[in-house]
Scaffold this motif. Sequence first.
Motif, PDB file in Angstrom:
ATOM      1  N   GLY A  68       2.822   3.594  -4.728  1.00 24.58           N
ATOM      2  CA  GLY A  68       2.526   2.674  -4.007  1.00 24.58           C
ATOM      3  C   GLY A  68       3.218   2.668  -2.806  1.00 24.58           C
ATOM      4  N   TYR A  69       4.759   3.183  -2.826  1.00 26.84           N
ATOM      5  CA  TYR A  69       5.377   3.277  -1.750  1.00 26.84           C
ATOM      6  C   TYR A  69       4.849   4.297  -0.710  1.00 26.84           C
ATOM      7  N   PHE A  70       4.916   5.902  -1.080  1.00 24.72           N
ATOM      8  CA  PHE A  70       4.339   6.451  -0.008  1.00 24.72           C
ATOM      9  C   PHE A  70       2.766   6.225   0.361  1.00 24.72           C
ATOM     10  N   TYR A  71       2.066   5.629  -0.370  1.00 24.81           N
ATOM     11  CA  TYR A  71       0.592   5.441  -0.075  1.00 24.81           C
ATOM     12  C   TYR A  71       0.965   4.171   1.257  1.00 24.81           C
ATOM     13  N   GLY A  72       1.799   3.503   0.970  1.00 29.39           N
ATOM     14  CA  GLY A  72       1.878   2.258   2.044  1.00 29.39           C
ATOM     15  C   GLY A  72       2.547   3.174   3.234  1.00 29.39           C
ATOM     16  N   VAL A  73       3.510   3.989   2.912  1.00 32.00           N
ATOM     17  CA  VAL A  73       4.205   4.799   4.123  1.00 32.00           C
ATOM     18  C   VAL A  73       3.000   5.364   4.951  1.00 32.00           C
ATOM     19  N   PHE A  74       1.889   6.153   4.320  1.00 31.74           N
ATOM     20  CA  PHE A  74       1.014   6.748   4.827  1.00 31.74           C
ATOM     21  C   PHE A  74       0.137   5.646   5.716  1.00 31.74           C
ATOM     22  N   TYR A  75      -0.120   4.537   5.333  1.00 32.19           N
ATOM     23  CA  TYR A  75      -0.744   3.468   6.317  1.00 32.19           C
ATOM     24  C   TYR A  75       0.003   2.889   7.364  1.00 32.19           C
ATOM     25  N   THR A  76       1.292   3.122   7.291  1.00 32.73           N
ATOM     26  CA  THR A  76       2.096   2.732   8.596  1.00 32.73           C
ATOM     27  C   THR A  76       1.809   3.771   9.835  1.00 32.73           C
ATOM     28  N   PHE A  77       1.175   4.856   9.528  1.00 29.87           N
ATOM     29  CA  PHE A  77       0.776   5.953  10.589  1.00 29.87           C
ATOM     30  C   PHE A  77      -0.079   4.930  11.652  1.00 29.87           C
ATOM     31  N   PHE A  78      -0.892   4.382  11.003  1.00 29.68           N
ATOM     32  CA  PHE A  78      -2.007   3.692  11.754  1.00 29.68           C
ATOM     33  C   PHE A  78      -1.311   2.563  12.964  1.00 29.68           C
ATOM     34  N   GLU A  79      -0.069   2.059  12.615  1.00 32.06           N
ATOM     35  CA  GLU A  79       1.004   1.358  13.498  1.00 32.06           C
ATOM     36  C   GLU A  79       1.975   2.174  14.512  1.00 32.06           C
ATOM     37  N   TRP A 208      -1.916  -1.745  -7.328  1.00 31.94           N
ATOM     38  CA  TRP A 208      -0.607  -1.767  -6.794  1.00 31.94           C
ATOM     39  C   TRP A 208      -0.712  -1.036  -5.437  1.00 31.94           C
ATOM     40  N   ARG A 209      -1.180   0.195  -5.468  1.00 36.67           N
ATOM     41  CA  ARG A 209      -1.138   1.005  -4.153  1.00 36.67           C
ATOM     42  C   ARG A 209      -2.079   0.164  -3.205  1.00 36.67           C
ATOM     43  N   SER A 210      -3.060  -0.323  -3.200  1.00 33.20           N
ATOM     44  CA  SER A 210      -3.885  -1.195  -2.270  1.00 33.20           C
ATOM     45  C   SER A 210      -3.187  -2.582  -1.769  1.00 33.20           C
ATOM     46  N   ALA A 211      -2.387  -2.880  -2.793  1.00 36.07           N
ATOM     47  CA  ALA A 211      -1.599  -4.179  -2.205  1.00 36.07           C
ATOM     48  C   ALA A 211      -0.480  -3.600  -1.184  1.00 36.07           C
ATOM     49  N   THR A 212      -0.029  -2.730  -1.613  1.00 36.46           N
ATOM     50  CA  THR A 212       1.215  -2.148  -0.967  1.00 36.46           C
ATOM     51  C   THR A 212       0.630  -1.450   0.397  1.00 36.46           C
ATOM     52  N   ALA A 213      -0.549  -0.891   0.552  1.00 41.99           N
ATOM     53  CA  ALA A 213      -1.090  -0.257   1.787  1.00 41.99           C
ATOM     54  C   ALA A 213      -1.522  -1.578   2.600  1.00 41.99           C
ATOM     55  N   ALA A 215       0.117  -4.481   2.686  1.00 36.83           N
ATOM     56  CA  ALA A 215       1.285  -5.021   3.137  1.00 36.83           C
ATOM     57  C   ALA A 215       2.025  -4.266   4.256  1.00 36.83           C
ATOM     58  N   SER A 216       1.635  -2.866   3.859  1.00 40.39           N
ATOM     59  CA  SER A 216       2.481  -2.032   5.021  1.00 40.39           C
ATOM     60  C   SER A 216       1.905  -2.276   6.289  1.00 40.39           C
ATOM     61  N   ILE A 217       0.360  -2.484   6.630  1.00 41.94           N
ATOM     62  CA  ILE A 217       0.144  -3.024   7.810  1.00 41.94           C
ATOM     63  C   ILE A 217       0.679  -4.094   8.530  1.00 41.94           C
ATOM     64  N   VAL A 218       0.936  -5.015   7.434  1.00 39.30           N
ATOM     65  CA  VAL A 218       1.858  -6.422   7.965  1.00 39.30           C
ATOM     66  C   VAL A 218       3.169  -5.884   8.568  1.00 39.30           C
ATOM     67  N   PHE A 219       3.819  -5.158   7.724  1.00 38.90           N
ATOM     68  CA  PHE A 219       5.357  -5.067   8.144  1.00 38.90           C
ATOM     69  C   PHE A 219       5.683  -3.862   9.217  1.00 38.90           C
ATOM     70  N   ALA A 220       4.540  -3.049   9.044  1.00 42.51           N
ATOM     71  CA  ALA A 220       4.870  -1.799   9.899  1.00 42.51           C
ATOM     72  C   ALA A 220       5.343  -2.160  11.313  1.00 42.51           C
ATOM     73  N   ARG A 221       4.381  -2.808  12.022  1.00 38.37           N
ATOM     74  CA  ARG A 221       4.491  -2.966  13.689  1.00 38.37           C
ATOM     75  C   ARG A 221       6.010  -3.980  13.600  1.00 38.37           C
TER      76      ARG A 221
END
Length: 266
Positions: A68-79, A208-213, A215-221
Amino acid sequence: MPETSGANILLRRARRLRKLTGDDRLQSQSEIDQQNMTASEILSVALVRPMEIMLQDPSIFFVNLYTGYFYGVFYTFFEVFPLVFPPFYDFNLGQTGLAFLLCLIGVIVALLIYFAYVYFYMVPDNINNGFREQEHRLVPAVIGSCLLPVGLFMFAWTADSNIHWSVPLVGVGIFVIGHFWTMQSLFIYLPFSYPKYAASLFAGNSVWRSATAGASIVFARPLFINLGVHKGVTLLAGLSVVGIFGTLALYVFGKRLRARSKFAES
């Protein structure tokens, strides 16, 4: 692909026999068990069991937390990409979008190397030595867990107008390779270790992964704006280092953890 679930094989056999003989008394054990299940029990199996396994089994808890963590980190690339390439390298919107092709290139490279690993090592090893313990399949995850922080640190420390734009993108590619190897290896480890609960494990992990991904879009920026791109990505890279020790622990102590688990099979 051939069916490997014993319960499903018996279910199909029972259906064939009922069709051939016309005897409705011929039932598989899974059909008998499900006849006595209430709606609340079915709901509990579908929704509660994945969380129950995760909370009671440390191996599953780590796998879900880490993927879930590194899946979320991957989605931070969009930000983070729009905060790096337009201001540092004067990329326009189209060029910034093309930068994401490095993720595709990274996956292709990871896939080719992984195929070579399976073809030239795993298949001959299985033929010569038989199926080893499940932890033997975690070797790509150990290597991939090391590549995750390497790629992030490289991106964080080279995303600068004085350094060519291709250098931080190489870091992205390294991260994606590590991402693929780690997730692929862990997702092979799970059904081999917990074959009876594989569906529940993958369902729980997906949630779990989808929820983390999400959330990562929300906190990344806010993270990258408040800390800056360099410090923000460095923070994510530093947290990724913890995953190396967790993956190594699973590789070394996985057999002992499975022996203690009421869900795993040796």
